[in-house]
Design a protein around this motif. Structure first.
Motif, mmCIF file in Angstrom:
data_model
loop_
_atom_site.group_PDB
_atom_site.id
_atom_site.type_symbol
_atom_site.label_atom_id
_atom_site.label_comp_id
_atom_site.label_asym_id
_atom_site.label_seq_id
_atom_site.Cartn_x
_atom_site.Cartn_y
_atom_site.Cartn_z
ATOM 1 N N GLY A 14 28.343 4.737 -15.059
ATOM 2 C CA GLY A 14 27.043 4.372 -15.878
ATOM 3 C C GLY A 14 25.919 4.813 -15.055
ATOM 4 O O GLY A 14 25.819 5.188 -13.924
ATOM 5 N N PRO A 15 24.633 4.539 -15.534
ATOM 6 C CA PRO A 15 23.422 5.144 -15.132
ATOM 7 C C PRO A 15 23.015 4.498 -13.950
ATOM 8 O O PRO A 15 23.624 3.318 -13.600
ATOM 9 C CB PRO A 15 22.506 5.150 -16.339
ATOM 10 N N ALA A 16 21.876 4.501 -13.307
ATOM 11 C CA ALA A 16 21.268 4.182 -12.206
ATOM 12 C C ALA A 16 21.030 2.468 -12.503
ATOM 13 O O ALA A 16 20.450 2.224 -13.639
ATOM 14 C CB ALA A 16 19.794 4.698 -11.741
ATOM 15 N N VAL B 185 35.157 2.084 -3.782
ATOM 16 C CA VAL B 185 34.732 3.315 -3.281
ATOM 17 C C VAL B 185 33.334 3.319 -4.299
ATOM 18 O O VAL B 185 33.635 3.654 -5.612
ATOM 19 C CB VAL B 185 35.973 4.339 -3.846
ATOM 20 N N ASN B 186 32.551 3.448 -3.341
ATOM 21 C CA ASN B 186 31.140 3.614 -4.012
ATOM 22 C C ASN B 186 30.684 5.117 -4.023
ATOM 23 O O ASN B 186 30.132 5.785 -2.948
ATOM 24 C CB ASN B 186 30.147 2.720 -3.312
ATOM 25 N N THR B 187 30.910 6.067 -4.959
ATOM 26 C CA THR B 187 31.010 7.417 -4.771
ATOM 27 C C THR B 187 29.330 7.928 -4.563
ATOM 28 O O THR B 187 29.036 8.836 -4.059
ATOM 29 C CB THR B 187 31.505 8.175 -5.800
ATOM 30 N N MET C 153 36.673 2.350 -8.402
ATOM 31 C CA MET C 153 35.977 3.388 -7.936
ATOM 32 C C MET C 153 34.535 3.769 -8.983
ATOM 33 O O MET C 153 34.714 3.476 -10.328
ATOM 34 C CB MET C 153 36.658 4.876 -7.960
ATOM 35 N N GLU C 154 33.409 3.576 -8.251
ATOM 36 C CA GLU C 154 32.317 3.698 -9.371
ATOM 37 C C GLU C 154 31.454 4.810 -8.957
ATOM 38 O O GLU C 154 31.224 5.364 -8.092
ATOM 39 C CB GLU C 154 31.496 2.423 -9.343
ATOM 40 N N GLY C 155 30.906 5.514 -10.130
ATOM 41 C CA GLY C 155 29.824 6.556 -10.059
ATOM 42 C C GLY C 155 29.435 7.204 -11.301
ATOM 43 O O GLY C 155 29.018 6.371 -12.282
HETATM 44 O O1 CDP Z 1 23.390 2.470 -7.452
HETATM 45 P P1 CDP Z 1 22.766 3.711 -8.302
HETATM 46 O O2 CDP Z 1 23.101 3.536 -9.601
HETATM 47 O O3 CDP Z 1 21.183 3.331 -8.015
HETATM 48 O O4 CDP Z 1 23.340 4.975 -7.752
HETATM 49 P P2 CDP Z 1 24.391 5.568 -7.087
HETATM 50 O O5 CDP Z 1 25.562 5.264 -7.702
HETATM 51 O O6 CDP Z 1 24.324 4.881 -5.766
HETATM 52 O O7 CDP Z 1 24.205 6.932 -7.288
HETATM 53 C C1 CDP Z 1 23.211 7.798 -6.564
HETATM 54 C C2 CDP Z 1 23.267 9.230 -6.855
HETATM 55 O O8 CDP Z 1 24.342 9.805 -6.542
HETATM 56 C C3 CDP Z 1 23.267 9.219 -8.692
HETATM 57 O O9 CDP Z 1 21.652 9.243 -8.917
HETATM 58 C C4 CDP Z 1 23.695 10.703 -8.635
HETATM 59 O O10 CDP Z 1 22.729 11.697 -8.634
HETATM 60 C C5 CDP Z 1 24.727 10.707 -7.553
HETATM 61 N N1 CDP Z 1 26.087 10.341 -7.969
HETATM 62 C C6 CDP Z 1 26.845 11.583 -8.662
HETATM 63 O O11 CDP Z 1 26.437 12.491 -9.285
HETATM 64 N N2 CDP Z 1 28.223 11.238 -9.005
HETATM 65 C C7 CDP Z 1 28.662 10.366 -8.665
HETATM 66 N N3 CDP Z 1 30.094 10.173 -8.904
HETATM 67 C C8 CDP Z 1 27.993 9.103 -8.118
HETATM 68 C C9 CDP Z 1 26.607 9.372 -7.899
#
Ligand code: CDP
Length: 230
Positions: A10-12, A32-34, A126-128
């Motif tokens: 999902g987005p930020a 896992v917080n990627t 796992m999220e990202g």
């Molecule tokens: O928590 P938030 O949604 O603000 O962001 P985050 O999950 O901590 O991720 C920070 C940044 O890492 C994102 O804006 C992406 O640029 C990068 N990211 C990514 O490219 N791929 C992922 N699997 C996770 C994060």
């Protein structure tokens, strides 16, 4: 027995970290917080004065021991140059540079391989941004958590953090390697959840319902999870 892998993208500030952390704690899975991993590499770059866009120098810094990720029982401990990175991951400086670091294909290759290893032998949440499409493409448990930009801005501001989420989203959506793409996640089998008007428990309820539909038996009294026999 194959481990159970729950993938959340999902987005930020869409709420995925809070959802993923709580769900993992209840189920007893590794969280896992990627994004945290990309943030730790960014913090390392800032400490060492490496440019956020210098992929080869970042890889050299990671592979020469600058980064240490240790998957414990519940969360991945992250260190940069031997120092616990947790307190620095959400700083304004890291927020401003992390999407540039995460756009480097060399960095992504290393971190994706580590993320896949964490999920090989243990149950994970796992999220990202690319978990459904790139990191865990074979798991049947995929979710994409969306929320309106207004609500996401409000959530981040309520945390008291300085973070230009629209700028970060724009960079994440337009990079060449593994961009953030809700439609691609859905195409890969992710269940779309609009969390704009949902509470944390509302989102978790939707995920749990879907996991049951997909062959898991979840005892909500004790939060135990098993696969339904074939
Ligand atoms: O928590 P938030 O949604 O603000 O962001 P985050 O999950 O901590 O991720 C920070 C940044 O890492 C994102 O804006 C992406 O640029 C990068 N990211 C990514 O490219 N791929 C992922 N699997 C996770 C994060």
């Amino acid at each position: 027995m194959e481990p159970i892998q729950i993938a959340i993208d999902g987005p930020a500030a869409s709420g995925k970290s809070s959802v993923a952390r709580l769900l993992a704690a209840r189920l007893g899975f590794l969280y896992v917080n990627t994004g945290g991993m990309y943030r730790a590499v960014t913090w390392l770059a800032l400490r060492r004065g490496i440019s956020a866009s210098d992929g080869p120098a970042l890889v050299e810094a990671i592979s020469s021991g600058g980064i240490f990720f240790d998957p414990g029982a519940s969360e991945v401990l992250m260190k940069a140059d031997g120092e616990d990175a947790a307190a620095f991951l959400n700083s304004a400086e890291v927020n401003a540079a992390v999407s540039v670091v995460a756009a480097a294909p060399e960095v992504r290759r290393i971190l994706v391989a580590m993320q896949q290893r964490f999920a090989e032998h243990q149950d994970v949440v796992m999220e990202g941004r690319d978990i459904c499409t790139v990191v865990l493409p074979r798991t049947p448990f995929k979710f994409y958590i969306h929320a309106s930009e207004e609500v996401r801005q409000q959530r981040r501001a309520a945390q008291g953090l300085h973070d230009s989420i629209s700028k970060r989203d724009a960079l994440d959506q337009t990079r060449a390697t593994a961009p953030l793409d809700g439609a691609a996640a859905v195409e890969a089998g992710a269940h779309w959840i609009d969390s704009t008007a949902l509470s944390l428990e509302g989102v978790i309820g939707e995920i749990v319902g879907r996991m049951k539909d997909r062959g898991l038996v979840i005892d909500l009294g004790r939060w135990t999870v098993t696969r339904r026999p074939e």
